[in-house]
Design a protein around this motif. Structure first.
Motif, PDB file in Angstrom:
ATOM      1  N   SER A  16       0.996  -1.237  -0.042  1.00 45.59           N
ATOM      2  CA  SER A  16       0.111   0.134   0.005  1.00 45.59           C
ATOM      3  C   SER A  16       0.938   1.154  -0.093  1.00 45.59           C
ATOM      4  O   SER A  16       0.479   2.281  -0.668  1.00 45.59           O
ATOM      5  N   TYR A  17       1.890   1.161   0.729  1.00 39.10           N
ATOM      6  CA  TYR A  17       2.957   2.285   0.771  1.00 39.10           C
ATOM      7  C   TYR A  17       3.454   2.664  -0.506  1.00 39.10           C
ATOM      8  O   TYR A  17       3.706   3.849  -1.087  1.00 39.10           O
ATOM      9  N   MET A  23       8.090   1.473  11.848  1.00 37.15           N
ATOM     10  CA  MET A  23       7.592  -0.071  11.545  1.00 37.15           C
ATOM     11  C   MET A  23       8.959  -0.720  11.162  1.00 37.15           C
ATOM     12  O   MET A  23       8.821  -2.023  11.447  1.00 37.15           O
ATOM     13  N   ALA A  24       9.965  -0.183  10.592  1.00 32.87           N
ATOM     14  CA  ALA A  24      11.132  -0.918  10.417  1.00 32.87           C
ATOM     15  C   ALA A  24      11.837  -1.259  11.577  1.00 32.87           C
ATOM     16  O   ALA A  24      12.330  -2.451  11.845  1.00 32.87           O
ATOM     17  N   ILE A  67      10.196  -2.413   3.838  1.00 35.57           N
ATOM     18  CA  ILE A  67       9.874  -1.340   4.534  1.00 35.57           C
ATOM     19  C   ILE A  67      11.000  -0.364   4.880  1.00 35.57           C
ATOM     20  O   ILE A  67      10.907   0.724   4.575  1.00 35.57           O
ATOM     21  N   ALA A  68      12.247  -0.923   5.048  1.00 39.00           N
ATOM     22  CA  ALA A  68      13.339   0.027   5.358  1.00 39.00           C
ATOM     23  C   ALA A  68      13.703   0.672   3.933  1.00 39.00           C
ATOM     24  O   ALA A  68      14.171   1.725   4.082  1.00 39.00           O
ATOM     25  N   LEU A 121      13.466   5.644   0.708  1.00 41.94           N
ATOM     26  CA  LEU A 121      12.975   6.242  -0.672  1.00 41.94           C
ATOM     27  C   LEU A 121      12.059   7.406  -0.081  1.00 41.94           C
ATOM     28  O   LEU A 121      12.350   8.400  -0.934  1.00 41.94           O
ATOM     29  N   THR A 122      11.177   7.029   0.771  1.00 41.21           N
ATOM     30  CA  THR A 122      10.439   8.191   1.094  1.00 41.21           C
ATOM     31  C   THR A 122      11.053   9.401   1.690  1.00 41.21           C
ATOM     32  O   THR A 122      10.838  10.706   1.145  1.00 41.21           O
ATOM     33  N   GLU A 123      12.353   9.133   2.698  1.00 40.30           N
ATOM     34  CA  GLU A 123      12.944  10.173   3.076  1.00 40.30           C
ATOM     35  C   GLU A 123      13.578  11.042   1.928  1.00 40.30           C
ATOM     36  O   GLU A 123      13.797  12.199   1.905  1.00 40.30           O
ATOM     37  N   MET A 124      14.104  10.321   0.904  1.00 43.45           N
ATOM     38  CA  MET A 124      14.996  10.938  -0.042  1.00 43.45           C
ATOM     39  C   MET A 124      14.005  11.803  -1.162  1.00 43.45           C
ATOM     40  O   MET A 124      14.428  13.005  -1.261  1.00 43.45           O
TER      41      MET A 124
END
Length: 316
Positions: A144-145, A192-193, A222-223, A228-231
Motif C-alpha cells: 500500500s505504501y 515500522m522498520a 519497509i526499510a 526512498l520516502t525520506e529521499m
C-alpha cells in the motif's frame, strides 16, 4: 462494526456469530459496547483497544502476560481533499492483538486492504494462523505504501509542469501538502522498520524458519521504502525552494513588461498634458501644429517600443 471469522472444514474463512475457538475478530470503528464485549470475553486490556483506536498512535509493540498488541500505520487518502488546502494522504493506526486463542484486528476506519486480507487476496490462511495473518497484513501495508508513493510522484510531476509557467502560489501549496504526506509516511515507515526488526528477534512472537525469511523480506522492503520516502521528501523540499524562485522570477517578468509599457505611455501623455494647459503656446492656433505634434508623439512611442523590445524589456 464487529465481525467474527472462522475457518470451516474446507479451510475457507466464513463469518460466524459467536466467539468460537481460534476465531478472527474484526473491530472497525467499534462501539463502546462492542469493545467491552470482546475485551471482557477474551480478557484483553481495554488500553489495547484505546491505543489502536487513537489516530495519533505510532507503530509499536505492547505486551502483557497473555496478549500482544502490534500497532501499525497504514496510508490512507483523504477523501475529496483540496490539494492546495489539505494534506492529501495521512496514516491510520491499525492494531492487531494476539490473544491466547484469537486474533483481534482493530481500526478506527474501514480500510480496503483489511477487507482484501480477510477475503484471501493477499494469500491463503486459516483463522488459527495468527503469525501468518500478521505477516500477510505486514505485506499488504508495504504494498500500500508503494502504491501511494506512486500516486504522490505522479501528482508531483503534474504540478511541476504547471509551476514552470505559474504566477500563483496554488501549486506551491499543493507541493507543501504532498510533502507533509511524505513526512507522515516517513515517520511511520521508520517506526515500522524498527518494529519488524524487533519481531525478527523472536522474543515477542514465535516465528518459524520460513516465516522468518518472509518477515525479513518485508522488513527489508519497509526499510528501503522508508529510505526512498525520506529521499523524495528532501528532493521535494529542494524542488519547492527552486519553484518558489521561479514563481518570483515569473512575477518579476510581468512587472518588468508592465513598467516598460507605462514608460512608453508616459511620453505622449506628458506632451498631451502640456498642450492641454490654459497657457498660450507658439503656433497653437495653427492646424499643422496638431498634426506635427501627433506625428512626434507616435514616433517617440514607436521609437521607445523598438528600443525596449531590442533591450528585451518587453519579452517574458
Amino acid at each position: 462494526m464487529l465481525t467474527i471469522h472462522t475457518s470451516n472444514a474446507q479451510g475457507q474463512l466464513v463469518l460466524g456469530p459467536d466467539l468460537s475457538h481460534n476465531a478472527i475478530v474484526s473491530l472497525i470503528n467499534p462501539t463502546t459496547a462492542e469493545v467491552d464485549r470482546i475485551a471482557n470475553a477474551l480478557n484483553v486490556p481495554h488500553d489495547f483497544f484505546n491505543s489502536a483506536l487513537d489516530p495519533n498512535e505510532r507503530p509499536r509493540i505492547e505486551k502483557n502476560q497473555d496478549n500482544l498488541l502490534i500497532i501499525l500505520n497504514v496510508p490512507v487518502p483523504v477523501q475529496q481533499a483540496d490539494l492546495a488546502k489539505e494534506v492529501p494522504y495521512r496514516t491510520l493506526p491499525i492494531g492487531i492483538i494476539h490473544a491466547p486463542d484469537h486474533v483481534i484486528i482493530v481500526a478506527k476506519e474501514e480500510v480496503p486492504l483489511l477487507a482484501d486480507l480477510l477475503a484471501g487476496k493477499q494469500g491463503a490462511f486459516h483463522s488459527h494462523m495468527k503469525t501468518r495473518l500478521s505477516l500477510l497484513l505486514f505485506k499488504a501495508i508495504a504494498e500500500s505504501y508503494h502504491d501511494h508513493l506512486g500516486h504522490i510522484n505522479a501528482e508531483v510531476g503534474r504540478l511541476q509542469k504547471k509551476l514552470k509557467t505559474s504566477y500563483q502560489n496554488k501549486e506551491l501549496f499543493s507541493l507543501i501538502n504532498l510533502n507533509k504526506s511524505l513526512v507522515y509516511f516517513s515517520t511511520s515507515l521508520s517506526a515500522m522498520a524498527i518494529l519488524y526488526r524487533r519481531l525478527m528477534d523472536g522474543r515477542d512472537v514465535k516465528i518459524h524458519a520460513d516465516e522468518q525469511k518472509r518477515l525479513e523480506a518485508i522488513a527489508n522492503d519497509i526499510a528501503q521504502t522508508a529510505a526512498l520516502t525520506e529521499m523524495r521528501r528532501e528532493s521535494l523540499s529542494n524542488l519547492m525552494d527552486a519553484y518558489a524562485a521561479i514563481i518570483h522570477n515569473n512575477l518579476n517578468s510581468v512587472l518588468k513588461v508592465l513598467t516598460t509599457l507605462a514608460i512608453i505611455m508616459v511620453i505622449p501623455t506628458m506632451i498631451g498634458s502640456i498642450f492641454s494647459m490654459n497657457v498660450a503656446l507658439p503656433y497653437e492656433e495653427e492646424w499643422i501644429s496638431t498634426v506635427v505634434i501627433s506625428i512626434a508623439m507616435v514616433a517617440l512611442s514607436a521609437g521607445l517600443l523598438v528600443l525596449f523590445y531590442k533591450k528585451k524589456y518587453l519579452r517574458m
